[in-house]
Design an enzyme around this catalytic site. Structure first.
Site: not given
Length: 151
Positions: A64-66, A108
């Site tokens: 996960c990342c932004w 995210l």
């Protein structure tokens, strides 16, 4: 199932993901902002989770990342990993079925609790296709890994 999870930020959806995987009976290995003292940079923690899959320490991973984009790019640099950025259940199901994806990448920013549940339901319900064309395509991607490694 053993699942490595990474996130570059301590966001509620990342913690919800870990909790939901455990609730479903999976053994979770945390990376990045999810593990105190670990490097939370998206490239670092996504690679760590993907390496777990490549080396057999995990059966699958969720990175996960932004936006989910950087996490998927970093994970896909690890030979043997087929990471798919999924923002909905239909994409997750297709990634598992047609691409035999072994790493799920999530945004995210975009992933709500309801969408997360739908994506995980679809991801875990899908089986890799046995259609010869799909099998050939996945095998070709594996050969690209070998070319990248200089084999």
């Amino acid at each position: 199932m053993r699942i490595s999870v990474s996130s570059d930020m301590e966001e509620p959806v990342a913690r919800l993901l870990v909790g939901e995987l455990r609730r479903r009976g999976h053994e979770v290995r945390e990376h990045g902002a999810l593990r105190p003292g670990a490097d939370p940079q998206w490239a670092v923690c996504s690679e760590a989770a993907a390496q777990d899959v490549a080396h057999g320490a995990a059966d699958q991973a969720v990175v996960c990342c932004w936006t989910g984009t950087g996490a998927s790019i970093a994970a896909n640099k690890v030979p043997g990993v087929r990471a798919a950025l999924c923002t909905d259940a239909a994409t997750a199901e297709g990634a598992r079925r047609w691409n035999d994806a072994n790493v799920l990448a999530l945004s995210l920013r975009l992933t709500s609790a309801a969408v997360l549940t739908e994506i995980l339901d679809a991801w875990f319900a899908a089986e890799p296709s046995r259609d010869p064309e799909d099998v050939r395509n996945v095998a070709r991607v594996g050969r690209l890994d070998a070319v990248r490694q200089g084999s």
